[in-house]
Design a protein around this motif. Structure first.
Motif, PDB file in Angstrom:
ATOM      1  N   ASP A 151       0.768  -1.663   0.152  1.00  9.21           N
ATOM      2  CA  ASP A 151       0.115  -0.360   0.032  1.00  9.21           C
ATOM      3  C   ASP A 151       0.492   1.054   0.180  1.00  9.21           C
ATOM      4  OD1 ASP A 151      -2.679  -1.419   0.091  1.00  9.21           O
ATOM      5  OD2 ASP A 151      -2.774  -1.214   2.479  1.00  9.21           O
ATOM      6  N   ALA A 152       2.249   1.001  -0.128  1.00  8.04           N
ATOM      7  CA  ALA A 152       3.124   2.302   0.167  1.00  8.04           C
ATOM      8  C   ALA A 152       3.190   3.297  -0.804  1.00  8.04           C
ATOM      9  CB  ALA A 152       4.772   1.706   0.596  1.00  8.04           C
ATOM     10  N   GLN A 153       3.235   4.606  -0.672  1.00  6.58           N
ATOM     11  CA  GLN A 153       3.711   5.725  -1.834  1.00  6.58           C
ATOM     12  C   GLN A 153       4.824   5.564  -1.227  1.00  6.58           C
ATOM     13  OE1 GLN A 153       1.341   7.410  -4.246  1.00  6.58           O
ATOM     14  NE2 GLN A 153      -0.415   6.018  -3.893  1.00  6.58           N
ATOM     15  N   VAL A 154       5.435   5.851  -2.567  1.00  7.82           N
ATOM     16  CA  VAL A 154       7.037   6.057  -2.697  1.00  7.82           C
ATOM     17  C   VAL A 154       7.221   7.198  -3.833  1.00  7.82           C
ATOM     18  CG1 VAL A 154       7.565   4.043  -1.846  1.00  7.82           C
ATOM     19  CG2 VAL A 154       8.052   4.145  -4.020  1.00  7.82           C
ATOM     20  N   TYR A 155       8.025   7.783  -3.191  1.00 10.69           N
ATOM     21  CA  TYR A 155       9.061   9.078  -4.231  1.00 10.69           C
ATOM     22  C   TYR A 155       9.930   8.406  -5.252  1.00 10.69           C
ATOM     23  CZ  TYR A 155      11.396  12.750  -6.191  1.00 10.69           C
ATOM     24  OH  TYR A 155      12.409  13.320  -7.178  1.00 10.69           O
ATOM     25  N   TRP A 156      10.048   8.812  -6.195  1.00  2.93           N
ATOM     26  CA  TRP A 156      10.634   8.392  -7.142  1.00  2.93           C
ATOM     27  C   TRP A 156      10.946   9.146  -8.606  1.00  2.93           C
ATOM     28  CZ3 TRP A 156      13.004   4.070  -6.833  1.00  2.93           C
ATOM     29  CH2 TRP A 156      14.066   3.490  -8.246  1.00  2.93           C
ATOM     30  N   PRO A 157      12.174   9.640  -8.599  1.00  2.00           N
ATOM     31  CA  PRO A 157      12.466  10.732  -9.420  1.00  2.00           C
ATOM     32  C   PRO A 157      11.768  10.293 -10.685  1.00  2.00           C
ATOM     33  CG  PRO A 157      14.528   9.763  -9.037  1.00  2.00           C
ATOM     34  CD  PRO A 157      13.330   8.847  -8.522  1.00  2.00           C
ATOM     35  N   GLY A 158      10.917  11.764 -11.744  1.00  5.36           N
ATOM     36  CA  GLY A 158      10.115  11.881 -12.774  1.00  5.36           C
ATOM     37  C   GLY A 158       8.491  11.690 -12.386  1.00  5.36           C
ATOM     38  N   LEU A 159       8.760  11.385 -11.274  1.00  2.00           N
ATOM     39  CA  LEU A 159       7.053  10.393 -11.210  1.00  2.00           C
ATOM     40  C   LEU A 159       6.728  11.038  -9.819  1.00  2.00           C
ATOM     41  CD1 LEU A 159       7.512   6.418 -11.776  1.00  2.00           C
ATOM     42  CD2 LEU A 159       7.019   8.123 -13.768  1.00  2.00           C
ATOM     43  N   GLY A 160       7.352  11.623  -8.956  1.00  2.00           N
ATOM     44  CA  GLY A 160       7.427  11.768  -7.598  1.00  2.00           C
ATOM     45  C   GLY A 160       6.313  10.068  -6.761  1.00  2.00           C
ATOM     46  N   GLN A 161       5.372  11.147  -6.014  1.00  2.00           N
ATOM     47  CA  GLN A 161       4.923  10.336  -5.041  1.00  2.00           C
ATOM     48  C   GLN A 161       4.357   9.080  -6.336  1.00  2.00           C
ATOM     49  OE1 GLN A 161       6.819  10.971  -2.660  1.00  2.00           O
ATOM     50  NE2 GLN A 161       5.123   9.525  -1.498  1.00  2.00           N
ATOM     51  N   VAL A 162       4.055   8.271  -6.102  1.00  2.00           N
ATOM     52  CA  VAL A 162       3.702   6.599  -6.967  1.00  2.00           C
ATOM     53  C   VAL A 162       3.475   5.436  -5.698  1.00  2.00           C
ATOM     54  CG1 VAL A 162       5.925   6.005  -7.966  1.00  2.00           C
ATOM     55  CG2 VAL A 162       4.015   5.501  -9.123  1.00  2.00           C
ATOM     56  N   ARG A 163       2.342   4.622  -6.154  1.00  2.00           N
ATOM     57  CA  ARG A 163       2.391   3.404  -5.044  1.00  2.00           C
ATOM     58  C   ARG A 163       3.807   2.662  -6.046  1.00  2.00           C
ATOM     59  NH1 ARG A 163      -2.197   1.357  -3.221  1.00  2.00           N
ATOM     60  NH2 ARG A 163      -2.203  -0.877  -2.780  1.00  2.00           N
ATOM     61  N   ALA A 164       4.194   2.341  -4.784  1.00  2.00           N
ATOM     62  CA  ALA A 164       5.409   1.247  -5.115  1.00  2.00           C
ATOM     63  C   ALA A 164       4.875  -0.009  -5.832  1.00  2.00           C
ATOM     64  CB  ALA A 164       5.996   0.463  -3.509  1.00  2.00           C
ATOM     65  N   THR A 165       3.976  -0.386  -5.815  1.00  2.00           N
ATOM     66  CA  THR A 165       3.669  -1.666  -6.588  1.00  2.00           C
ATOM     67  C   THR A 165       3.495  -1.432  -8.447  1.00  2.00           C
ATOM     68  OG1 THR A 165       1.129  -1.546  -6.281  1.00  2.00           O
ATOM     69  CG2 THR A 165       2.199  -3.330  -4.747  1.00  2.00           C
ATOM     70  N   GLU A 166       2.814   0.005  -8.409  1.00  2.00           N
ATOM     71  CA  GLU A 166       2.362   0.679 -10.032  1.00  2.00           C
ATOM     72  C   GLU A 166       4.004   0.509 -10.096  1.00  2.00           C
ATOM     73  OE1 GLU A 166       1.094   4.684 -12.026  1.00  2.00           O
ATOM     74  OE2 GLU A 166       0.669   3.575 -10.061  1.00  2.00           O
ATOM     75  N   LEU A 167       5.124   1.208  -9.298  1.00  2.00           N
ATOM     76  CA  LEU A 167       5.987   1.224 -10.107  1.00  2.00           C
ATOM     77  C   LEU A 167       7.469   0.574 -10.367  1.00  2.00           C
ATOM     78  CD1 LEU A 167       8.800   3.655  -9.938  1.00  2.00           C
ATOM     79  CD2 LEU A 167       9.512   2.930  -7.599  1.00  2.00           C
ATOM     80  N   VAL A 168       6.922  -0.567  -9.806  1.00  2.00           N
ATOM     81  CA  VAL A 168       7.545  -1.758 -10.204  1.00  2.00           C
ATOM     82  C   VAL A 168       7.535  -2.457 -11.425  1.00  2.00           C
ATOM     83  CG1 VAL A 168       8.239  -4.316  -9.614  1.00  2.00           C
ATOM     84  CG2 VAL A 168       7.896  -2.693  -7.607  1.00  2.00           C
ATOM     85  N   LEU A 169       5.584  -2.567 -11.576  1.00  2.00           N
ATOM     86  CA  LEU A 169       5.073  -2.799 -12.986  1.00  2.00           C
ATOM     87  C   LEU A 169       5.792  -2.058 -14.038  1.00  2.00           C
ATOM     88  CD1 LEU A 169       1.815  -4.159 -11.351  1.00  2.00           C
ATOM     89  CD2 LEU A 169       3.431  -5.756 -12.246  1.00  2.00           C
ATOM     90  N   ARG A 170       5.734  -0.465 -14.579  1.00  2.00           N
ATOM     91  CA  ARG A 170       5.614   0.647 -15.214  1.00  2.00           C
ATOM     92  C   ARG A 170       7.576   0.774 -15.597  1.00  2.00           C
ATOM     93  NH1 ARG A 170       2.710   5.440 -13.667  1.00  2.00           N
ATOM     94  NH2 ARG A 170       4.085   6.721 -15.317  1.00  2.00           N
ATOM     95  N   ARG A 171       8.084   0.754 -14.121  1.00  2.00           N
ATOM     96  CA  ARG A 171       9.510   1.354 -14.241  1.00  2.00           C
ATOM     97  C   ARG A 171      10.545  -0.111 -14.166  1.00  2.00           C
ATOM     98  NH1 ARG A 171      10.155   6.927 -14.559  1.00  2.00           N
ATOM     99  NH2 ARG A 171       9.019   7.823 -15.612  1.00  2.00           N
TER     100      ARG A 171
END
Length: 487
Positions: free
Chosen positions: A390-410
């Protein structure tokens, strides 16, 4: 950590002599870095796993000495608590099927060990914290027999000057105290090792720090402690508090903790060892006879035992390792922040994600850590430990994003490219990264599964529910079917 330490008391002179020797070690280490004396060809990877022991009812089995005697395998070693053991796998090259080798050898060793341990009334469980641990297990009597552990506990308590306080707020709240470091024994982990050259070490360590939060978000497996539902990866705050040598006053002064995420991106492995020496007094000031400069100048390889022992009592989540194999020194990044399990397949999938991502990020033309503050990486780490998928994390170029979405997309494509660079066969990458992908799509993890099952047993006594769920978990663990397939 399991190394024998003979000396049980330390004088002021011992501590002074040890400090001088550690600084001499550090000077010699700096010279070795300048003179490029390290093994950098064809890097190896490694894996260690700490396991918990339970009895037939699902309660902790304080039998590691009996279990290790029954297993009689040098790959298995003692750990801090009598309800823990550890297995060390032989290093492997990823391009030579290392991931599958890790899985096959781990399953084979654990199955053999389980058969032998069962004969003395103990069973192995791959989970970060035993959910059935109770206050009665948090005593000095639960420490393993190795005198080093009792000595380490005494040194930490003496440095602190008061009992250890554990205070964790999650879905529920836990507040307790302990008069030993046994709560640290409640934290079992999997450690991934990657060998690297001195020139590349900083990039690999920085990369590992960048992705620490994401690792926790998709792999959390420690939701309960002493009967309370806390964080999805409760090991993180528990370990930080269980080995804290600081009084409340020292915390207020900003003294650094021994369990440490760190405070900055580094430019050299030397930065980390130098911080160890500069910021942290020795817990075990044992001084060896080796003269490191004499060994070096005579053409040998110094073991630097004081520097290594000191490093072993500073618990970075990504730890630098100096080691010597066949007379040749090498460096490793040791990733220590994940729990084991729920299955061997899940554990190796976690390894594949980490090995792939650190390789890709460390070798990227524009370093990720040049686009991200260190404090953002640390915040990601703690938010993910608390909330898991459920965590929202920071990632350069995306800002705050759901961690699972970040893994899937990037991140999965990056990890695949990193594994390709290691020479990992495509079918291996597909299998292990596919497990991570399905976890993200279904938002499943060991922690999420365990919490849901305990909540379904909400009408039962909490410890009865934990025992029943743990036995169910253990049965599924033995199938090696990844947790996202569990119903």
């Amino acid at each position: 950590m399991g190394e024998e330490v003979d000396q049980q008391e330390f004088s002021r002179a011992d501590r002074t002599r040890h400090r001088e020797k550690v600084r001499r070690n550090l000077d010699v280490f700096a010279r070795m870095l300048r003179e490029a004396r390290f093994d950098t060809d064809d890097p190896m990877t490694g894996l260690e796993m700490e396991l918990n022991l339970i009895d037939e009812a699902g309660d902790p089995a304080l039998k590691n000495a009996e279990v290790l005697e029954a297993i009689a395998d040098p790959d298995f070693q003692t750990e801090l608590g009598q309800f823990n053991i550890e297995i060390n796998l032989a290093p492997a090259k990823l391009r030579e099927g290392g991931l599958t080798t890790f899985e096959d050898s781990l399953r084979r060793s654990l199955n053999d060990a389980e058969e032998k341990a069962a004969k003395v009334g103990a069973h192995q469980v791959m989970i970060g914290i035993l959910p059935t641990l109770a206050e009665g297990h948090m005593t000095l009597d639960s420490l393993s027999a190795n005198p080093r552990y009792k000595l380490l506990s005494e040194q930490i308590l003496n440095a602190r000057g008061e009992d250890i306080t554990i205070s964790i707020s999650g879905r529920e709240r836990l507040a307790t105290t302990a008069d030993s470091i046994v709560p640290e024994a409640a934290c079992t982990s999997t450690q991934f090792h990657v060998q690297t050259s001195p020139d590349q070490f900083a990039a690999y360590w920085n990369a590992a720090q960048c992705i620490a939060g994401v690792q926790l978000a998709v792999s959390a497996n420690s939701p309960f402690l002493l009967g309370r539902e806390l964080w999805r990866e409760t090991r993180i705050p528990l370990f930080e508090q269980a080995t804290d040598t600081r009084s409340e006053e020292l915390k207020a002064q900003g003294v650094r903790p021994r369990v440490w995420f760190g405070e900055r991106w580094i430019t050299s492995v030397f930065d980390l060892f130098e911080e160890n020496v500069r910021y942290f007094p020795a817990l075990l000031p044992v001084t060896d006879e080796e003269d490191p400069l004499e060994v070096l100048e005579s053409g040998g390889t110094p073991l630097l035992p004081e520097l290594r022992l000191h490093n072993g009592t500073i618990y970075r989540w990504n730890r630098p390792v100096y080691d010597v194999a066949d007379g040749v020194p090498h460096l490793r990044v040791e990733n220590r922040l994940l729990a084991a399990g729920p299955t061997v397949a899940d554990t190796i999938a976690n390894a594949a994600l980490w090995f792939g991502l650190v390789r890709y990020l460390a070798e990227s033309e524009r370093p990720l850590w040049s686009q991200m503050s260190f404090s953002a990486a640390e915040e990601n780490f703690h938010v993910a430990a608390q909330l898991g998928s459920d965590a929202q994390v920071y990632w350069p170029g995306l800002g705050q994003v759901r961690a699972t979405e970040l893994v899937l997309r990037r991140l999965l494509p990056m990890a695949r490219a990193g594994l390709d660079a290691w020479g990992v066969p495509g079918e291996e990458s597909d299998r292990y990264l596919g497990i991570i992908e399905q976890r993200c799509l279904t938002e499943s993890s060991g922690a999420a599964w365990f919490v849901e099952r305990v909540r379904e047993r909400g009408g039962e006594d909490r410890y009865d529910a934990l025992r029943a769920t743990l036995l169910d978990y253990t049965e599924r663990m033995h199938t090696n079917e990844p947790v996202h397939t569990w119903d």
